[in-house]
Design a protein around this motif. Structure first.
Motif, PDB file in Angstrom:
ATOM      1  N   PRO A  37       0.794  -1.188  -0.112  1.00  0.00           N
ATOM      2  CA  PRO A  37      -0.054   0.132  -0.275  1.00  0.00           C
ATOM      3  C   PRO A  37       0.876   1.223   0.056  1.00  0.00           C
ATOM      4  O   PRO A  37       1.959   1.361   0.498  1.00  0.00           O
ATOM      5  CB  PRO A  37      -0.814  -0.010   1.254  1.00  0.00           C
ATOM      6  N   ASN A  38       0.308   2.475  -0.191  1.00  0.00           N
ATOM      7  CA  ASN A  38       0.959   3.567  -0.257  1.00  0.00           C
ATOM      8  C   ASN A  38       1.514   3.837   1.250  1.00  0.00           C
ATOM      9  O   ASN A  38       0.817   3.365   2.303  1.00  0.00           O
ATOM     10  CB  ASN A  38      -0.259   4.899  -0.539  1.00  0.00           C
ATOM     11  N   GLY A  39       2.558   4.415   1.398  1.00  0.00           N
ATOM     12  CA  GLY A  39       3.039   4.681   2.512  1.00  0.00           C
ATOM     13  C   GLY A  39       3.967   3.449   3.260  1.00  0.00           C
ATOM     14  O   GLY A  39       4.234   3.729   4.328  1.00  0.00           O
ATOM     15  N   ALA A  40       3.789   2.277   2.610  1.00  0.00           N
ATOM     16  CA  ALA A  40       4.301   1.077   3.136  1.00  0.00           C
ATOM     17  C   ALA A  40       5.753   1.188   3.435  1.00  0.00           C
ATOM     18  O   ALA A  40       6.456   0.199   3.862  1.00  0.00           O
ATOM     19  CB  ALA A  40       3.872  -0.283   2.165  1.00  0.00           C
ATOM     20  N   GLY A  41       6.482   2.019   2.548  1.00  0.00           N
ATOM     21  CA  GLY A  41       8.044   1.902   3.085  1.00  0.00           C
ATOM     22  C   GLY A  41       8.622   1.512   1.515  1.00  0.00           C
ATOM     23  O   GLY A  41      10.062   1.315   1.672  1.00  0.00           O
ATOM     24  N   LYS A  42       8.184   1.335   0.519  1.00  0.00           N
ATOM     25  CA  LYS A  42       8.914   0.799  -0.630  1.00  0.00           C
ATOM     26  C   LYS A  42       9.934   1.761  -1.173  1.00  0.00           C
ATOM     27  O   LYS A  42      10.998   1.252  -1.561  1.00  0.00           O
ATOM     28  CB  LYS A  42       7.794   0.483  -1.755  1.00  0.00           C
ATOM     29  N   THR A  43       9.676   2.825  -1.314  1.00  0.00           N
ATOM     30  CA  THR A  43      10.512   3.911  -1.859  1.00  0.00           C
ATOM     31  C   THR A  43      11.813   4.284  -0.712  1.00  0.00           C
ATOM     32  O   THR A  43      12.704   4.223  -1.214  1.00  0.00           O
ATOM     33  CB  THR A  43       9.756   5.239  -2.207  1.00  0.00           C
ATOM     34  N   THR A  44      11.244   4.220   0.287  1.00  0.00           N
ATOM     35  CA  THR A  44      12.158   4.237   1.630  1.00  0.00           C
ATOM     36  C   THR A  44      13.428   3.006   1.653  1.00  0.00           C
ATOM     37  O   THR A  44      14.500   3.387   1.644  1.00  0.00           O
ATOM     38  CB  THR A  44      11.471   4.242   3.127  1.00  0.00           C
ATOM     39  N   LEU A  45      12.776   2.139   1.221  1.00  0.00           N
ATOM     40  CA  LEU A  45      13.693   1.004   1.199  1.00  0.00           C
ATOM     41  C   LEU A  45      14.642   1.106  -0.118  1.00  0.00           C
ATOM     42  O   LEU A  45      15.913   0.679   0.226  1.00  0.00           O
ATOM     43  CB  LEU A  45      12.776  -0.681   0.817  1.00  0.00           C
ATOM     44  N   VAL A  52      20.572   7.244  -0.518  1.00  0.00           N
ATOM     45  CA  VAL A  52      19.728   8.405  -0.398  1.00  0.00           C
ATOM     46  C   VAL A  52      19.511   8.833   1.088  1.00  0.00           C
ATOM     47  O   VAL A  52      19.654   9.849   1.588  1.00  0.00           O
ATOM     48  CB  VAL A  52      18.561   8.311  -1.210  1.00  0.00           C
ATOM     49  N   TYR A  53      19.212   7.684   1.668  1.00  0.00           N
ATOM     50  CA  TYR A  53      19.276   7.719   3.233  1.00  0.00           C
ATOM     51  C   TYR A  53      19.976   6.434   3.670  1.00  0.00           C
ATOM     52  O   TYR A  53      20.377   5.540   3.273  1.00  0.00           O
ATOM     53  CB  TYR A  53      17.916   7.296   3.814  1.00  0.00           C
ATOM     54  N   ARG A  54      20.571   7.006   4.903  1.00  0.00           N
ATOM     55  CA  ARG A  54      21.273   5.916   5.351  1.00  0.00           C
ATOM     56  C   ARG A  54      20.197   5.252   6.624  1.00  0.00           C
ATOM     57  O   ARG A  54      19.425   5.921   7.121  1.00  0.00           O
ATOM     58  CB  ARG A  54      22.368   6.664   6.473  1.00  0.00           C
ATOM     59  N   PHE A  84      13.568   7.335 -10.333  1.00  0.00           N
ATOM     60  CA  PHE A  84      12.978   8.037  -9.240  1.00  0.00           C
ATOM     61  C   PHE A  84      11.288   7.826  -9.469  1.00  0.00           C
ATOM     62  O   PHE A  84      10.795   7.841 -10.630  1.00  0.00           O
ATOM     63  CB  PHE A  84      13.346   9.525  -9.092  1.00  0.00           C
ATOM     64  N   GLN A  85      10.605   7.738  -8.421  1.00  0.00           N
ATOM     65  CA  GLN A  85       8.923   7.530  -8.611  1.00  0.00           C
ATOM     66  C   GLN A  85       8.310   8.925  -9.343  1.00  0.00           C
ATOM     67  O   GLN A  85       7.554   8.788 -10.142  1.00  0.00           O
ATOM     68  CB  GLN A  85       8.538   7.634  -7.322  1.00  0.00           C
ATOM     69  N   ILE A  86       9.041  10.099  -9.151  1.00  0.00           N
ATOM     70  CA  ILE A  86       8.752  11.458  -9.729  1.00  0.00           C
ATOM     71  C   ILE A  86       9.740  11.703 -10.533  1.00  0.00           C
ATOM     72  O   ILE A  86      10.929  11.971 -10.128  1.00  0.00           O
ATOM     73  CB  ILE A  86       8.388  12.483  -8.549  1.00  0.00           C
ATOM     74  N   GLU A 196       6.237  -1.596  -7.803  1.00  0.00           N
ATOM     75  CA  GLU A 196       5.173  -1.294  -8.636  1.00  0.00           C
ATOM     76  C   GLU A 196       3.491  -1.438  -8.271  1.00  0.00           C
ATOM     77  O   GLU A 196       3.244  -2.373  -7.409  1.00  0.00           O
ATOM     78  CB  GLU A 196       5.209  -1.990  -9.913  1.00  0.00           C
ATOM     79  N   HIS A 197       2.668  -0.447  -8.269  1.00  0.00           N
ATOM     80  CA  HIS A 197       1.272  -0.580  -8.037  1.00  0.00           C
ATOM     81  C   HIS A 197       0.556  -1.332  -9.136  1.00  0.00           C
ATOM     82  O   HIS A 197      -0.575  -1.787  -9.000  1.00  0.00           O
ATOM     83  CB  HIS A 197       0.663   0.627  -7.522  1.00  0.00           C
ATOM     84  N   VAL A 198       0.838  -1.267 -10.463  1.00  0.00           N
ATOM     85  CA  VAL A 198       0.344  -1.689 -11.495  1.00  0.00           C
ATOM     86  C   VAL A 198       0.438  -3.298 -11.633  1.00  0.00           C
ATOM     87  O   VAL A 198       1.153  -3.776 -12.085  1.00  0.00           O
ATOM     88  CB  VAL A 198       0.705  -1.032 -12.835  1.00  0.00           C
TER      89      VAL A 198
HETATM   90  N1  LIG Z   1      11.751  12.273   4.113  1.00  0.00           N
HETATM   91  C1  LIG Z   1      10.634  11.785   4.646  1.00  0.00           C
HETATM   92  N2  LIG Z   1      10.416  12.645   5.878  1.00  0.00           N
HETATM   93  C2  LIG Z   1       9.276  12.052   6.628  1.00  0.00           C
HETATM   94  N3  LIG Z   1       8.705  11.024   6.400  1.00  0.00           N
HETATM   95  C3  LIG Z   1       8.782  10.432   5.236  1.00  0.00           C
HETATM   96  C4  LIG Z   1       9.956  10.707   4.269  1.00  0.00           C
HETATM   97  N4  LIG Z   1       9.970   9.743   3.167  1.00  0.00           N
HETATM   98  C5  LIG Z   1       8.780   8.864   3.588  1.00  0.00           C
HETATM   99  N5  LIG Z   1       8.105   9.249   4.703  1.00  0.00           N
HETATM  100  C6  LIG Z   1       7.052   8.574   5.324  1.00  0.00           C
HETATM  101  O1  LIG Z   1       7.652   7.136   5.415  1.00  0.00           O
HETATM  102  C7  LIG Z   1       6.634   6.315   5.090  1.00  0.00           C
HETATM  103  C8  LIG Z   1       7.013   5.371   3.784  1.00  0.00           C
HETATM  104  O2  LIG Z   1       6.914   6.253   2.743  1.00  0.00           O
HETATM  105  P1  LIG Z   1       7.441   5.656   1.178  1.00  0.00           P
HETATM  106  O3  LIG Z   1       7.368   6.776   0.254  1.00  0.00           O
HETATM  107  O4  LIG Z   1       8.700   4.675   1.425  1.00  0.00           O
HETATM  108  O5  LIG Z   1       6.115   4.852   0.954  1.00  0.00           O
HETATM  109  P2  LIG Z   1       5.969   4.120  -0.476  1.00  0.00           P
HETATM  110  O6  LIG Z   1       5.613   2.532   0.074  1.00  0.00           O
HETATM  111  O7  LIG Z   1       6.841   4.140  -1.640  1.00  0.00           O
HETATM  112  O8  LIG Z   1       4.522   4.483  -1.026  1.00  0.00           O
HETATM  113  P3  LIG Z   1       3.721   5.090  -2.192  1.00  0.00           P
HETATM  114  O9  LIG Z   1       3.263   3.678  -2.943  1.00  0.00           O
HETATM  115  O10 LIG Z   1       2.804   6.011  -1.929  1.00  0.00           O
HETATM  116  O11 LIG Z   1       4.967   5.764  -3.184  1.00  0.00           O
HETATM  117  C9  LIG Z   1       5.212   7.229   4.650  1.00  0.00           C
HETATM  118  O12 LIG Z   1       4.514   7.174   5.837  1.00  0.00           O
HETATM  119  C10 LIG Z   1       5.805   8.626   4.399  1.00  0.00           C
HETATM  120  O13 LIG Z   1       5.169   9.616   4.584  1.00  0.00           O
END
Ligand SMILES: Nc1ncnc2c1ncn2[C@@H]1O[C@H](COP(=O)(O)OP(=O)(O)OP(=O)(O)O)[C@@H](O)[C@H]1O
Ligand SMILES: [Mg+2]
Length: 243
Positions: A37-45, A52-54, A84-86, A196-198
Motif C-alpha cells: 500500500p501507499n506509505g508502506a516503505g517501498k521507496t524508503t527501502l 539517499v538515506y542511511r 525515481f518515482q517522480i 509497482e502498483h500496476v
Molecule cells: N523524507 C521523509 N520524511 C518524513 N517521512 C517520510 C519521508 N519519506 C517517507 N516518509 C514516510 O515514510 C513512510 C513510507 O513512505 P514511502 O515513500 O517509502 O512509501 P511507499 O511505499 O513508497 O508509498 P507509495 O506507494 O505511495 O509511493 C510514509 O509514511 C511516508 O510519509
C-alpha cells in the motif's frame, strides 16, 4: 557465496515514524517485485539501498561488500542504478544531454563526452526514444519520461536496476510496452528490482514478489502465491482483485 544483494535488519525512522521495521531479505538476481500500500516503505527501502538515506539501523550488502550509508553516486558506480518515482530530468536539457550526463556522473569508468554521448544514444535507441533525442526533457509526455528515467539509469551499465513505479499513470498498451522493455533488459543480463502498483505489470514481469505493509515484509514468494496470500489480500490487493 555472497548474495548479489542482502538487506539485513534495516530500520528507518523519520522522527517517531518507523518507515522500515527490521526489513531483511536476500536477492540473487532475476526480476524481483516490491508491492504494498501507499506509505508502506517501498521507496524508503530503495532510498536506504541506494544511499539517499542511511538506514537508522541494519546493513546493506552488495556482492558481500557493506554499502550501508555510501553516497548515491558511489552506490551507482558500484553497479546499482535506480529510477525515481517522480521523474526528475533536467527539463531544459535535451533527452540526449540528460542521458549523457547520467553516463558521465553515474557510470562506472571515466569516458570522454563524445564517448558518453555515443553510449547515451545507444541506450536512447534501446528504450525507443530515438525520435526524441534532441527535444527538451520538459516536453516529453509521462510515458516518454518514464522511458527517459530508465535510460538514465541503464546508461550507467548497472548490474542491478531498481525501478520505482515506472508503469504508473500509463495506458494499458503503454504498460505492456514497459513490461516488454523490462523483460528485455533482464534478458540482456541486468537484474531488476521493481516497485509497482500496476498489478498487470508486476504480476507478469516478476519471478518473485516481496510485499511491504507498514514497513514490514508481510509476504514473499512467486506472484501466484503472493496474490493468493490472505494477508496480502487484506492489506493491499482487496477481495476484488482475487475475484
Ligand atoms: N523524507 C521523509 N520524511 C518524513 N517521512 C517520510 C519521508 N519519506 C517517507 N516518509 C514516510 O515514510 C513512510 C513510507 O513512505 P514511502 O515513500 O517509502 O512509501 P511507499 O511505499 O513508497 O508509498 P507509495 O506507494 O505511495 O509511493 C510514509 O509514511 C511516508 O510519509
Ligand atoms: Mg513510493
Amino acid at each position: 557465496m555472497a548474495h548479489l544483494l542482502e538487506v539485513k535488519g534495516v530500520w528507518k525512522f523519520f522522527g517517531g515514524l518507523a518507515a522500515l521495521k527490521n526489513v531483511s531479505f536476500t536477492y540473487d538476481g532475476g526480476i524481483l517485485g516490491i508491492i504494498g500500500p501507499n506509505g508502506a516503505g517501498k521507496t524508503t527501502l530503495f532510498n536506504c539501498i541506494t544511499g539517499v538515506y542511511r538506514p537508522s539501523r541494519g546493513r546493506v550488502y552488495f556482492k558481500g561488500r557493506d554499502i550501508t550509508g555510501l553516497k548515491p553516486h558511489k552506490v551507482c558506480r558500484l553497479g546499482i542504478a535506480r529510477t525515481f518515482q517522480i521523474p526528475r530530468p533536467f527539463g531544459n536539457e535535451t533527452v540526449l544531454e540528460n542521458v549523457t550526463a547520467a553516463r558521465l556522473f553515474g557510470g562506472a569508468g571515466a569516458v570522454s563526452i563524445k564517448k558518453a554521448a555515443e553510449e547515451a544514444m545507444e541506450v536512447i535507441r534501446f528504450v525507443g526514444l530515438e525520435g526524441k533525442a534532441g527535444v527538451r526533457a520538459s516536453s516529453l509526455n509521462i510515458h516518454e519520461r518514464k522511458r527517459l528515467e530508465i535510460a538514465r539509469a541503464l546508461v550507467t551499465r548497472p548490474e542491478v536496476l531498481m525501478l520505482d513505479e515506472v508503469a504508473s499513470g500509463l495506458t494499458p498498451a503503454e504498460v505492456d510496452g514497459i513490461v516488454e522493455l523490462v523483460k528485455e533488459i533482464n534478458r540482456r543480463g541486468v537484474n531488476v528490482i521493481w516497485i509497482e502498483h500496476v498489478m498487470r505489470a508486476i504480476m507478469r514481469a516478476a519471478e518473485r514478489i516481496i510485499v511491504l505493509d507498514y514497513g514490514e515484509i508481510i509476504s514473499e514468494g512467486p506472484p501466484e502465491k503472493v496474490a493468493k496470500d490472505p494477508a496480502v489480500i487484506k492489506a493491499y490487493l482487496g477481495e476484488e482483485y482475487v475475484a
